[in-house]
Design an enzyme around this catalytic site. Structure first.
Site, PDB file in Angstrom:
ATOM      1  N   HIS A  26       0.873  -1.186   0.000  1.00  0.00           N
ATOM      2  CA  HIS A  26       0.000   0.000   0.000  1.00  0.00           C
ATOM      3  C   HIS A  26       0.900   1.222   0.000  1.00  0.00           C
ATOM      4  O   HIS A  26       1.260   1.761   1.046  1.00  0.00           O
ATOM      5  CB  HIS A  26      -0.912  -0.031   1.227  1.00  0.00           C
ATOM      6  CG  HIS A  26      -1.961   1.029   1.223  1.00  0.00           C
ATOM      7  ND1 HIS A  26      -3.138   0.905   1.920  1.00  0.00           N
ATOM      8  CD2 HIS A  26      -2.025   2.242   0.623  1.00  0.00           C
ATOM      9  CE1 HIS A  26      -3.879   1.984   1.746  1.00  0.00           C
ATOM     10  NE2 HIS A  26      -3.207   2.818   0.961  1.00  0.00           N
TER      11      HIS A  26
ATOM     12  N   HIS B 226       1.498   4.825  -2.455  1.00  0.00           N
ATOM     13  CA  HIS B 226       1.188   5.716  -3.572  1.00  0.00           C
ATOM     14  C   HIS B 226       2.471   6.441  -3.959  1.00  0.00           C
ATOM     15  O   HIS B 226       3.013   7.206  -3.159  1.00  0.00           O
ATOM     16  CB  HIS B 226       0.109   6.726  -3.172  1.00  0.00           C
ATOM     17  CG  HIS B 226      -1.163   6.075  -2.729  1.00  0.00           C
ATOM     18  ND1 HIS B 226      -2.165   5.725  -3.609  1.00  0.00           N
ATOM     19  CD2 HIS B 226      -1.591   5.689  -1.492  1.00  0.00           C
ATOM     20  CE1 HIS B 226      -3.161   5.156  -2.939  1.00  0.00           C
ATOM     21  NE2 HIS B 226      -2.837   5.122  -1.651  1.00  0.00           N
TER      22      HIS B 226
ATOM     23  N   GLU C  45     -11.675   3.140   5.406  1.00  0.00           N
ATOM     24  CA  GLU C  45     -10.776   4.057   6.111  1.00  0.00           C
ATOM     25  C   GLU C  45     -11.622   5.171   6.712  1.00  0.00           C
ATOM     26  O   GLU C  45     -11.814   5.245   7.920  1.00  0.00           O
ATOM     27  CB  GLU C  45      -9.732   4.622   5.164  1.00  0.00           C
ATOM     28  CG  GLU C  45      -8.794   5.627   5.834  1.00  0.00           C
ATOM     29  CD  GLU C  45      -7.930   6.393   4.839  1.00  0.00           C
ATOM     30  OE1 GLU C  45      -6.951   6.999   5.294  1.00  0.00           O
ATOM     31  OE2 GLU C  45      -8.242   6.414   3.632  1.00  0.00           O
TER      32      GLU C  45
ATOM     33  N   ASP D 139       1.503   7.072   2.120  1.00  0.00           N
ATOM     34  CA  ASP D 139       2.118   8.258   1.503  1.00  0.00           C
ATOM     35  C   ASP D 139       3.195   8.758   2.465  1.00  0.00           C
ATOM     36  O   ASP D 139       2.976   9.725   3.200  1.00  0.00           O
ATOM     37  CB  ASP D 139       1.062   9.344   1.257  1.00  0.00           C
ATOM     38  CG  ASP D 139      -0.032   8.892   0.317  1.00  0.00           C
ATOM     39  OD1 ASP D 139       0.144   9.011  -0.902  1.00  0.00           O
ATOM     40  OD2 ASP D 139      -1.068   8.406   0.819  1.00  0.00           O
TER      41      ASP D 139
END
Length: 345
Positions: free
Chosen positions: A24, A26, A207, A286
């Site tokens: 996971h 980005h 989320e 991120d």
């Protein structure tokens, strides 16, 4: 400008870290402030921040949308294949130091097309760095096209068709961006098309959105993996189902804290998720925005929850087994993890 000329690009030390997969991540969320300023200078872009300190001061978020506003604004510095490649190599270099041995990386093609960057420029830039990743950094990789759920399904389908038409080196699709008000049911045709094309299927769910979004992502979209999914804990029947089916959950603890999905790390449901038998792994999401890479997430879990070797091995093993790599690579990484455990003991 070559990559080595960009500030912050020097080799990081590579200690004997817990070997793991990161599922996971980005790639646009790995843009560190120093790299943002370097790319802006390269491309003649005037940033709306006077200096690094002013930019860093904006990294205090109240919710997902406040993060997304800054996230998309900073993408303006990505213009050329070289820019995308430099960003990707910076992540891979740091990930190698964090013990990442396999990474499945999401990128947001719609976000780049919408600002006038040709799709091929974005894809080819990232893919060129990934193609050399195993040789340069010891990290096998896969590229996932993540679609923006606050845009229309027609927009996503159009970009997917363009990706398929150019034979883009993607292994799957995902679904990200603003979750609330954009349920999985909005993208059934997109996922049907990707499935028909032989792509792997993942999606953000649970989320900020409710537990029902996790159920819908599984049942309506047919996803193989849920990104985040922490609100599944609000539905006991769903927890039982996901435990029985061992549906992978790519949880991002520091991200959840920074976006106020949980108040503090001590409040995070990760220990309860493990106790419920869920197939959880730890990721950074991120990292440039949320206070740390995947090794930083693990370090905080050890500090706050007292996780020891057994928990670390379980989380890392889950990440490897939940990846889309082939049997040979998976077996090798699990053997590497077993050796790490023996050395630690």
């Amino acid at each position: 400008m070559t990559f080595s000329a960009i500030p912050g690009a020097s080799d990081a030390p590579a200690p004997a870290m817990l070997p793991k997969a990161e599922l996971h991540l980005h790639i646009e969320g790995t843009l560190e402030p120093e790299l943002i300023f370097a790319l802006a200078q390269r491309n003649g872009i005037e940033l709306p921040y006077a200096d690094l300190a002013e930019l860093r001061a904006r990294y205090e978020f109240t919710d997902l949308q406040s993060f997304l506003d800054l996230y998309y604004a900073n993408m303006a510095v990505l213009r050329t294949e070289e820019d995308f490649a430099d960003m990707t190599r910076a992540y891979l270099r740091r990930a190698a130091a964090a013990g990442v041995r396999h990474a499945e990386i999401m990128m947001d093609p719609q976000a780049h097309v919408a600002r006038g960057v040709p799709l091929a420029t974005a894809i080819n830039g990232v893919a060129s760095a990934l193609a050399a990743s195993e040789a340069e950094f010891g990290i096998s990789t896969g590229l996932i096209a993540a679609f923006l759920r606050d845009l229309s399904e027609e927009s996503a389908l159009s970009v997917l068709e363009e990706l398929l038409g150019m034979d883009a080196p993607i292994i799957g699709i995902g679904l990200d961006s603003a979750e609330v008000g954009n349920p999985p049911s909005k993208f059934v045709r997109l996922y049907d098309r990707a499935r028909a094309a032989g792509l792997r299927l993942i999606a953000h769910a649970g989320e900020e959105g409710p537990a029902s979004y996790v159920t819908d992502a599984l049942d309506l979209l047919g996803v193989e993996r849920i990104d985040h999914g922490i609100r599944c804990m609000e539905d006991t029947a769903l927890v039982s189902r996901m435990s029985a089916e061992q549906v992978p959950l790519t949880v991002c603890p520091l991200s959840n804290v920074r976006l106020r999905a949980v108040d503090t790390l001590a409040d995070h449901p990760l220990p309860a998720m493990l106790a419920a038998g869920l197939n959880v792994c730890v990721n950074s999401d991120d990292p440039a925005y949320f206070g740390g890479h995947v090794d930083d997430n693990f370090a905080q879990l050890e500090a706050v929850f007292g996780f020891g070797t057994a928990e670390l091995e379980r989380l890392a093993g889950n990440s490897i087994r939940s990846s889309f790599i082939g049997l040979e690579r998976r077996t090798a990484l699990l053997a590497e993890l077993a050796e790490w455990v023996r050395a630690r003991d």
